[in-house]
Scaffold this motif. Sequence first.
Motif, short mmCIF file in Angstrom:
data_model
loop_
_atom_site.label_atom_id
_atom_site.label_comp_id
_atom_site.label_asym_id
_atom_site.label_seq_id
_atom_site.Cartn_x
_atom_site.Cartn_y
_atom_site.Cartn_z
N VAL A 68 -2.41 -5.95 0.61
CA VAL A 68 -2.07 -4.89 -0.36
C VAL A 68 -3.33 -4.22 -0.89
O VAL A 68 -4.26 -4.90 -1.37
N LYS A 69 -3.37 -2.90 -0.80
CA LYS A 69 -4.51 -2.16 -1.36
C LYS A 69 -4.25 -1.89 -2.85
O LYS A 69 -5.12 -2.04 -3.68
N SER A 70 -3.04 -1.48 -3.15
CA SER A 70 -2.67 -1.26 -4.56
C SER A 70 -1.16 -1.25 -4.68
O SER A 70 -0.45 -1.17 -3.68
N PHE A 71 -0.70 -1.32 -5.93
CA PHE A 71 0.74 -1.20 -6.14
C PHE A 71 1.03 -0.38 -7.38
O PHE A 71 0.18 -0.20 -8.26
N ALA A 72 2.26 0.14 -7.41
CA ALA A 72 2.75 0.90 -8.56
C ALA A 72 4.10 0.33 -8.94
O ALA A 72 4.90 0.00 -8.06
N SER A 73 4.32 0.18 -10.23
CA SER A 73 5.59 -0.38 -10.70
C SER A 73 6.20 0.56 -11.72
O SER A 73 5.48 1.20 -12.49
N GLU A 74 7.53 0.61 -11.72
CA GLU A 74 8.23 1.40 -12.74
C GLU A 74 7.84 0.94 -14.14
O GLU A 74 7.91 1.70 -15.09
N GLU A 75 7.41 -0.31 -14.25
CA GLU A 75 7.09 -0.87 -15.57
C GLU A 75 5.60 -0.79 -15.93
O GLU A 75 5.19 -1.30 -16.96
N GLU A 76 4.79 -0.19 -15.05
CA GLU A 76 3.35 -0.09 -15.32
C GLU A 76 2.97 1.37 -15.51
O GLU A 76 3.48 2.25 -14.81
N THR A 99 0.00 2.85 -14.83
CA THR A 99 -0.87 3.39 -13.78
C THR A 99 -0.84 2.50 -12.54
O THR A 99 -0.31 1.39 -12.57
N VAL A 100 -1.48 3.02 -11.48
CA VAL A 100 -1.60 2.26 -10.23
C VAL A 100 -2.50 1.03 -10.47
O VAL A 100 -3.50 1.12 -11.16
N VAL A 101 -2.12 -0.10 -9.86
CA VAL A 101 -2.93 -1.31 -10.00
C VAL A 101 -3.65 -1.57 -8.66
O VAL A 101 -3.00 -1.70 -7.62
N ALA A 102 -4.98 -1.60 -8.70
CA ALA A 102 -5.77 -1.84 -7.49
C ALA A 102 -5.72 -3.32 -7.14
O ALA A 102 -5.74 -4.17 -8.04
N VAL A 103 -5.67 -3.65 -5.84
CA VAL A 103 -5.63 -5.06 -5.43
C VAL A 103 -6.82 -5.39 -4.52
O VAL A 103 -7.78 -6.01 -4.95
N HIS A 104 -6.79 -4.96 -3.25
CA HIS A 104 -7.89 -5.23 -2.32
C HIS A 104 -8.31 -3.92 -1.68
O HIS A 104 -7.47 -3.24 -1.08
N ASP A 105 -9.61 -3.62 -1.74
CA ASP A 105 -10.10 -2.36 -1.17
C ASP A 105 -9.72 -2.17 0.29
O ASP A 105 -9.46 -1.06 0.74
N ASP A 148 -6.43 5.13 -6.76
CA ASP A 148 -6.17 6.58 -6.77
C ASP A 148 -4.66 6.82 -6.66
O ASP A 148 -4.01 6.35 -5.71
N GLU A 149 -4.12 7.56 -7.62
CA GLU A 149 -2.67 7.83 -7.65
C GLU A 149 -2.20 8.50 -6.36
O GLU A 149 -1.05 8.35 -5.95
N LYS A 150 -3.14 9.21 -5.69
CA LYS A 150 -2.75 9.94 -4.47
C LYS A 150 -2.29 8.99 -3.36
O LYS A 150 -1.64 9.40 -2.41
N GLN A 151 -2.64 7.72 -3.47
CA GLN A 151 -2.11 6.74 -2.50
C GLN A 151 -0.58 6.82 -2.46
O GLN A 151 0.04 6.48 -1.46
N PHE A 152 0.02 7.24 -3.59
CA PHE A 152 1.49 7.22 -3.70
C PHE A 152 2.11 8.61 -3.67
O PHE A 152 3.33 8.72 -3.72
N LEU A 153 1.28 9.66 -3.63
CA LEU A 153 1.84 11.01 -3.65
C LEU A 153 2.23 11.40 -2.22
O LEU A 153 1.61 12.24 -1.58
N ARG A 154 3.25 10.76 -1.73
CA ARG A 154 3.63 10.83 -0.32
C ARG A 154 5.04 11.37 -0.17
O ARG A 154 5.77 11.52 -1.14
N LYS A 155 5.43 11.60 1.09
CA LYS A 155 6.82 11.98 1.37
C LYS A 155 7.60 10.74 1.80
O LYS A 155 7.03 9.81 2.37
N GLY A 156 8.91 10.77 1.59
CA GLY A 156 9.76 9.62 1.91
C GLY A 156 9.64 9.17 3.35
O GLY A 156 9.71 7.97 3.65
N HIS A 157 9.46 10.12 4.28
CA HIS A 157 9.44 9.71 5.68
C HIS A 157 8.16 8.98 6.07
O HIS A 157 8.03 8.47 7.18
#
Length: 320
Positions: free
Chosen positions: A78-86, A88-94, A134-143
């Motif tokens: 895991v590089k990072s994760f985002a949760s509905e309950e957090e 901001t993005v949480v960094a894990v492993h570069d 970086d939040e852009k890790q998650f600014l993606r499209k569903g596909h």
Amino acid sequence: MKRLIPVLRADEVELDLIMLIRTILAATKEISFRVSQGALGGVLGSTLDENIQGETQKKLDVIANQLFKDMLLNEGNVKSFASEEEDTVVAVHDNGKFVVAFDPLDGSSNIDINGQIGTIFTIFPAIDSLAADDEKQFLRKGHEQVAAGYVLYGPSTMLVLSTGKQTRCFTLDRTHGGYLLTHEEMQVPADACEFSINMSNYSKWPQYIQQYIDGLISPKGDGAPEYNMRWNGAMVGDIHRILTRGGIFLYPQNALKQGDTGKLRLLYEAMPMAMLIEGAGGLASSGTQDIMQTRLTQLHQRVPVIMGSKKEVEACLSIC
Ligand code: AHM
Ligand code: MG
């Protein structure tokens, strides 16, 4: 009955992704246990805190989120994760290969009434050139999702999962603690006479949603099928029913509030559910765009949702 990992290996799912899914499912097994303990485990009731969405957090929201965090912080893929309950993005492993987003406890209002609740998750390949946080890790499209799933904590605990092929259903076998394949290829029935919407919001819906629902509940006569309504208060429960016996699920925007985009979150709820519904032959739209084609522009962005049996969703969109 087949176990989860051999099923994914037979599909030639990348080993690192399988390991990550296994970690996520370890968290869901623990949540399932805590949910089953109810008041005995001290998990019912509210905390005094609010999450980023301004909603009061239930104790189980916080516990489920923490379980996910603890598991993912120790997962090398895991590089990072985002949760509905957090916030901001949480960094894990570069050098992690994937980013994960999740709603640890969906349908929180059902916790204290012993109703259906669930966990929803989605996985994207990490973008190497961007920092982990970086939040852009998650600014993606569903596909772009490489896997999506939900776990429904009902009378039995069920996992519905897609890694890009069909949508499969597994059931948690408590005797050996693993998820076993119980439905090889879910298909949303094309013809269905059930709709799922919070009717108490009728006066706030856009006109075309009012018109569409009016059409479903108006007297039919001439032998035409009558529609039935079901609303769970937990999207996992409603979507599971629709995947099983068809129908349409809607959570529209509040048309009386300028700029409102509904209640459900694109990243944590709409996108993963769209992947599962479309993998089972259904359709998922926001009313103006396919959810799988919609690009996230903000981490906690909300989106109107219309999903389910293809014919029903098309009928609704045709009066859009
Ligand atoms: P939650 O993630 O805070 O539980 O909110 C999402 C839930 C969905 O599961 C469900 O479809 C919807 O909220 C119900 O909303 P309402 O209470 O407006 O009917
Ligand atoms: Mg939710």
